[in-house]
Design a protein around this motif. Structure first.
Motif, PDB file in Angstrom:
ATOM      1  N   VAL A 108     -13.081   4.350   5.883  1.00 37.71           N
ATOM      2  CA  VAL A 108     -12.477   5.345   4.973  1.00 37.71           C
ATOM      3  C   VAL A 108     -11.030   5.024   4.611  1.00 37.71           C
ATOM      4  O   VAL A 108     -10.436   5.731   3.804  1.00 37.71           O
ATOM      5  CB  VAL A 108     -12.537   6.770   5.580  1.00 37.71           C
ATOM      6  CG1 VAL A 108     -13.968   7.186   5.852  1.00 37.71           C
ATOM      7  CG2 VAL A 108     -11.674   6.879   6.833  1.00 37.71           C
ATOM      8  N   LEU A 109     -10.477   3.957   5.182  1.00 37.48           N
ATOM      9  CA  LEU A 109      -9.092   3.628   4.852  1.00 37.48           C
ATOM     10  C   LEU A 109      -8.976   3.244   3.383  1.00 37.48           C
ATOM     11  O   LEU A 109      -9.837   2.559   2.833  1.00 37.48           O
ATOM     12  CB  LEU A 109      -8.598   2.465   5.716  1.00 37.48           C
ATOM     13  CG  LEU A 109      -8.408   2.750   7.200  1.00 37.48           C
ATOM     14  CD1 LEU A 109      -7.877   1.503   7.897  1.00 37.48           C
ATOM     15  CD2 LEU A 109      -7.466   3.919   7.426  1.00 37.48           C
ATOM     16  N   PRO A 110      -7.911   3.678   2.727  1.00 35.79           N
ATOM     17  CA  PRO A 110      -7.721   3.301   1.315  1.00 35.79           C
ATOM     18  C   PRO A 110      -7.500   1.800   1.182  1.00 35.79           C
ATOM     19  O   PRO A 110      -6.885   1.169   2.042  1.00 35.79           O
ATOM     20  CB  PRO A 110      -6.473   4.089   0.912  1.00 35.79           C
ATOM     21  CG  PRO A 110      -5.768   4.391   2.190  1.00 35.79           C
ATOM     22  CD  PRO A 110      -6.831   4.544   3.229  1.00 35.79           C
ATOM     23  N   ARG A 111      -8.018   1.232   0.117  1.00 35.55           N
ATOM     24  CA  ARG A 111      -7.891  -0.202  -0.131  1.00 35.55           C
ATOM     25  C   ARG A 111      -7.061  -0.440  -1.386  1.00 35.55           C
ATOM     26  O   ARG A 111      -7.029   0.395  -2.282  1.00 35.55           O
ATOM     27  CB  ARG A 111      -9.279  -0.830  -0.287  1.00 35.55           C
ATOM     28  CG  ARG A 111     -10.184  -0.577   0.911  1.00 35.55           C
ATOM     29  CD  ARG A 111     -11.558  -1.225   0.717  1.00 35.55           C
ATOM     30  NE  ARG A 111     -12.494  -0.802   1.740  1.00 35.55           N
ATOM     31  CZ  ARG A 111     -12.542  -1.284   2.973  1.00 35.55           C
ATOM     32  NH1 ARG A 111     -11.693  -2.223   3.332  1.00 35.55           N
ATOM     33  NH2 ARG A 111     -13.428  -0.840   3.845  1.00 35.55           N
ATOM     34  N   PRO A 112      -6.380  -1.598  -1.451  1.00 36.47           N
ATOM     35  CA  PRO A 112      -5.627  -1.910  -2.672  1.00 36.47           C
ATOM     36  C   PRO A 112      -6.541  -1.911  -3.889  1.00 36.47           C
ATOM     37  O   PRO A 112      -7.738  -2.223  -3.789  1.00 36.47           O
ATOM     38  CB  PRO A 112      -5.073  -3.313  -2.399  1.00 36.47           C
ATOM     39  CG  PRO A 112      -5.097  -3.442  -0.907  1.00 36.47           C
ATOM     40  CD  PRO A 112      -6.264  -2.653  -0.436  1.00 36.47           C
ATOM     41  N   GLN A 113      -5.979  -1.591  -5.019  1.00 35.75           N
ATOM     42  CA  GLN A 113      -6.744  -1.522  -6.259  1.00 35.75           C
ATOM     43  C   GLN A 113      -6.131  -2.456  -7.303  1.00 35.75           C
ATOM     44  O   GLN A 113      -4.966  -2.862  -7.212  1.00 35.75           O
ATOM     45  CB  GLN A 113      -6.767  -0.081  -6.790  1.00 35.75           C
ATOM     46  CG  GLN A 113      -7.373   0.932  -5.833  1.00 35.75           C
ATOM     47  CD  GLN A 113      -8.835   0.665  -5.536  1.00 35.75           C
ATOM     48  OE1 GLN A 113      -9.613   0.360  -6.441  1.00 35.75           O
ATOM     49  NE2 GLN A 113      -9.215   0.771  -4.265  1.00 35.75           N
ATOM     50  N   GLY A 114      -6.928  -2.795  -8.305  1.00 33.85           N
ATOM     51  CA  GLY A 114      -6.438  -3.556  -9.445  1.00 33.85           C
ATOM     52  C   GLY A 114      -5.884  -4.914  -9.068  1.00 33.85           C
ATOM     53  O   GLY A 114      -6.389  -5.605  -8.175  1.00 33.85           O
ATOM     54  N   GLU A 115      -4.798  -5.302  -9.752  1.00 31.42           N
ATOM     55  CA  GLU A 115      -4.214  -6.628  -9.540  1.00 31.42           C
ATOM     56  C   GLU A 115      -3.648  -6.795  -8.142  1.00 31.42           C
ATOM     57  O   GLU A 115      -3.492  -7.928  -7.665  1.00 31.42           O
ATOM     58  CB  GLU A 115      -3.116  -6.876 -10.579  1.00 31.42           C
ATOM     59  CG  GLU A 115      -3.639  -7.305 -11.935  1.00 31.42           C
ATOM     60  CD  GLU A 115      -4.419  -8.610 -11.879  1.00 31.42           C
ATOM     61  OE1 GLU A 115      -3.908  -9.588 -11.305  1.00 31.42           O
ATOM     62  OE2 GLU A 115      -5.550  -8.640 -12.401  1.00 31.42           O
ATOM     63  N   ALA A 116      -3.328  -5.692  -7.460  1.00 32.11           N
ATOM     64  CA  ALA A 116      -2.800  -5.797  -6.094  1.00 32.11           C
ATOM     65  C   ALA A 116      -3.786  -6.504  -5.183  1.00 32.11           C
ATOM     66  O   ALA A 116      -3.386  -7.195  -4.235  1.00 32.11           O
ATOM     67  CB  ALA A 116      -2.469  -4.411  -5.552  1.00 32.11           C
ATOM     68  N   ARG A 117      -5.089  -6.353  -5.444  1.00 33.30           N
ATOM     69  CA  ARG A 117      -6.103  -7.021  -4.611  1.00 33.30           C
ATOM     70  C   ARG A 117      -5.931  -8.535  -4.664  1.00 33.30           C
ATOM     71  O   ARG A 117      -6.002  -9.223  -3.641  1.00 33.30           O
ATOM     72  CB  ARG A 117      -7.504  -6.640  -5.086  1.00 33.30           C
ATOM     73  CG  ARG A 117      -7.830  -5.147  -5.022  1.00 33.30           C
ATOM     74  CD  ARG A 117      -9.167  -4.879  -5.686  1.00 33.30           C
ATOM     75  NE  ARG A 117      -9.142  -5.281  -7.085  1.00 33.30           N
ATOM     76  CZ  ARG A 117     -10.230  -5.489  -7.829  1.00 33.30           C
ATOM     77  NH1 ARG A 117     -11.425  -5.355  -7.300  1.00 33.30           N
ATOM     78  NH2 ARG A 117     -10.116  -5.839  -9.100  1.00 33.30           N
ATOM     79  N   PHE A 118      -5.695  -9.056  -5.864  1.00 34.41           N
ATOM     80  CA  PHE A 118      -5.580 -10.502  -6.024  1.00 34.41           C
ATOM     81  C   PHE A 118      -4.214 -11.006  -5.570  1.00 34.41           C
ATOM     82  O   PHE A 118      -4.098 -12.094  -5.008  1.00 34.41           O
ATOM     83  CB  PHE A 118      -5.856 -10.879  -7.485  1.00 34.41           C
ATOM     84  CG  PHE A 118      -7.212 -10.446  -7.960  1.00 34.41           C
ATOM     85  CD1 PHE A 118      -8.356 -11.094  -7.529  1.00 34.41           C
ATOM     86  CD2 PHE A 118      -7.350  -9.351  -8.795  1.00 34.41           C
ATOM     87  CE1 PHE A 118      -9.617 -10.676  -7.942  1.00 34.41           C
ATOM     88  CE2 PHE A 118      -8.604  -8.928  -9.217  1.00 34.41           C
ATOM     89  CZ  PHE A 118      -9.736  -9.599  -8.790  1.00 34.41           C
ATOM     90  N   ALA A 119      -3.181 -10.198  -5.793  1.00 35.12           N
ATOM     91  CA  ALA A 119      -1.852 -10.566  -5.306  1.00 35.12           C
ATOM     92  C   ALA A 119      -1.850 -10.679  -3.785  1.00 35.12           C
ATOM     93  O   ALA A 119      -1.231 -11.589  -3.215  1.00 35.12           O
ATOM     94  CB  ALA A 119      -0.817  -9.547  -5.771  1.00 35.12           C
TER      95      ALA A 119
END
Length: 569
Positions: free
Chosen positions: A233-244
């Motif tokens: 349930v922990l929040p995960r990075p979204q969008g371009e932050a995932r690739f960064a």
């Protein structure tokens, strides 16, 4: 005439630069090197040519290895000479087991580890650091505050932190302290509410919920299958932050001399992200992903395309977890722990992650899909499960299947012999000797604790063994991993199993040539050999000649992937 004049000029240049003498040997233009590396020491890891003065590289592959005189013919005016001076050149390090995605996702977590990884020495220290992380993240009410590296054995309080400690400091935020083993964690009341855990929650099979004394209320610590809902349930990075974040993780691995990394357990959704990153050409390291045993059919469908690297991403096989961690006292032994279980259980041997029948079926499914099995098995009872299942299903897998037994920390001698018979690869974890050697002696007794990661015994049986950090369980640092295998010192300075120490060369082989063997890549990587990829790490000292106790202090100066520099200190 002009061509002969040019050759004469080049020969004179090479004589001046490299001290070669005599007539320059003729090579075809296609054999001229793009780059030539020279160093004070070149450790090739190739038994046929263990030492060299220079390495010639063309199109990202090793063209020639040898003395200055032998390499001179491969040099012309276009060749880039990379003089490393007093440094030592070694093959790029191949990561046998770590969790790349943890490195990519932990940017917003607090480091709550004890020394030397962190600075926590008490429960009060942890609470203070978690408050600082809450401020750094600007976490509002209801937002998670997460720390990693929690280890009660390093705290002066002599007990686990619990929900009461955390509730007083974080009444409005869910909190998770991830256990150093990454096999559990501690929650506060808000955290328990997020995963719907209360006094009526049954303990799942293969899990532990530590309860409040004289009550059924969860006290804080969850281990193994019981903590899975918290991490999910922990929040995960979204969008371009995932690739960064993936790029930042690669930079960390490259800074440690690693040219091939492992993501030691990925769900299919995570694998889809890695595929997208690969398609974007975001990967500059080779990345071996291990798919989750819970999703074998999905990964089996990807196997044909990703059995080899696609834009640096490879599906190495399937990760199966058979037991827990010895430092968390959830590894599955045939004989009890001397100090009971994590919740005070008596005659506690740990427990399997899943019923034996289910484990047998999962391994059978992996073999039937013609995929390599990477089995987490820390203690001997878990290893017995694996060996039994392997005997049942070995007819359905290749003779040279190279099933990898991740950790193999408390394997018995007879089980090592079975590894040799079946061609299994033990992926050892000698860092445990330092970080938890003293704890293992207390929990398991000297005989079991001192046979931790028995590398010398594995060598005598002719096994290809590897050695890893299990990052983020311990720091990624490959030189520390080599040091721990050579010295086997604990935090208190005790030698944990002197008979199982190995030489620096054997320890280095476990993260180079034998690590390549683990991945069926020994013809491409792991040694500085003609035809292999020009993957190199540059060190400020030679691990084969420094004092053994100084190996951990060796620094990576630069890292090259297929001849291209991807890190410079």
């Amino acid at each position: 005439m002009k061509q002969n004049t040019l050759l004469t000029i080049v020969c004179c240049l090479t004589v001046a630069l490299f001290g070669c003498a005599g007539q320059r040997a003729e090579v075809s233009p296609s054999q001229l090197a793009d780059q030539v590396f020279s160093a004070a020491a070149i450790v090739t890891m190739d038994d046929g040519a263990p030492d060299a003065e220079m390495v010639a590289v063309k199109a990202g592959r090793i063209l020639a290895v040898g003395s200055r005189e032998e390499i001179a013919p491969y040099i012309d005016t276009e060749t880039k000479i990379i003089d490393l001076g007093s440094a030592t050149l070694v093959p790029g390090f191949i990561d046998p087991h770590s969790h790349f995605s943890h490195a990519a996702g932990a940017a917003s977590w607090a480091n709550i580890a004890g020394a030397p990884v962190g600075t926590m020495a008490s429960i009060a220290d942890i609470i203070e650091e978690m408050k600082l992380q809450q401020q750094r993240n600007q976490s509002g009410p209801g937002e998670w505050v997460v720390g990693f590296g929690y280890d009660a054995d390093t705290l002066s309080d002599g007990r686990h932190i619990n929900r009461d400690d955390l509730d007083a400091a974080f009444p409005d935020n869910p909190v998770l302290l991830i256990h150093v083993s990454f096999h559990g964690g501690v929650l506060n009341s808000q955290g328990f509410a997020q995963i719907n855990y209360d006094e009526n929650t049954p303990t799942p099979e293969g899990g532990i919920i530590v309860r409040r004394p004289n009550s059924n209320e969860p006290l804080g610590l969850l281990m193994e299958t019981a903590w899975f809902p918290a991490i999910s349930v922990l929040p995960r990075p979204q969008g371009e932050a995932r690739f960064a974040n993936l790029v930042k993780a690669q930079q960390h691995y490259a800074a440690n001399g690693v040219t091939t990394a492992q993501d030691g357990l990925v769900g299919y959704e995570e694998f889809e992200l890695l595929k997208e990153a690969a398609a974007r050409n975001d990967l500059f390291l080779d990345l071996v992903a291990l798919g989750s045993y819970a999703e074998v059919p999905k990964f089996a469908a990807e196997h044909t395309e990703y059995k080899g690297y696609q834009n640096r991403l490879k599906l190495g096989g399937i990760k199966i977890i058979s037991d827990g961690s010895p430092q968390g006292k959830t590894a599955f032994f045939s004989e009890p722990y001397l100090t009971g279980g994590p919740g005070g259980e008596q005659n506690w041997r740990g427990e399997p992650m899943m019923p034996v029948e289910q484990f047998d079926a999962v391994l059978g499914a992996v073999y039937a899909a013609d995929m390599q099995a990477f089995v987490h098995a820390n203690a001997d009872a878990a290893i017995d499960m694996l060996l039994s299942a392997h005997r049942t299903h070995k007819a359905n897998t290749a003779e040279d299947s190279r099933t990898v037994v991740i950790h193999s920390q408390f394997v018995r001698q007879d089980q090592l012999q079975a590894y040799a018979k079946f061609g299994m690869v033990p992926a050892f974890f000698s860092n445990h000797a330092y970080y938890w050697g003293d704890v293992h002696v207390e929990n398991l007794g000297v005989e079991r604790a001192h046979f931790l990661s028995p590398m010398r015994s594995a060598t005598e049986l002719g096994l290809h063994f590897t050695n890893h950090s299990d990052y983020m369980v311990t720091p990624l640092n490959p030189m520390f991993t080599v040091w721990s295998a050579v010295n086997r010192l604990s935090r208190s300075g005790q030698v944990i199993g002197s008979n199982e120490r190995v030489t620096p060369l054997q320890a280095l082989k476990a993260i180079t040539l034998d690590a390549a063997f683990q991945y069926f890549e020994e013809d491409q990587k792991g040694s500085i050999t003609v035809g292999k990829l020009a993957d190199f790490a540059v060190l400020n000292a030679n691990p084969l000649t420094v004092e053994p106790m100084d190996i951990k202090d060796i620094q990576v100066l630069s890292t090259y992937k297929e001849g291209q520099q991807i890190y410079a200190r």
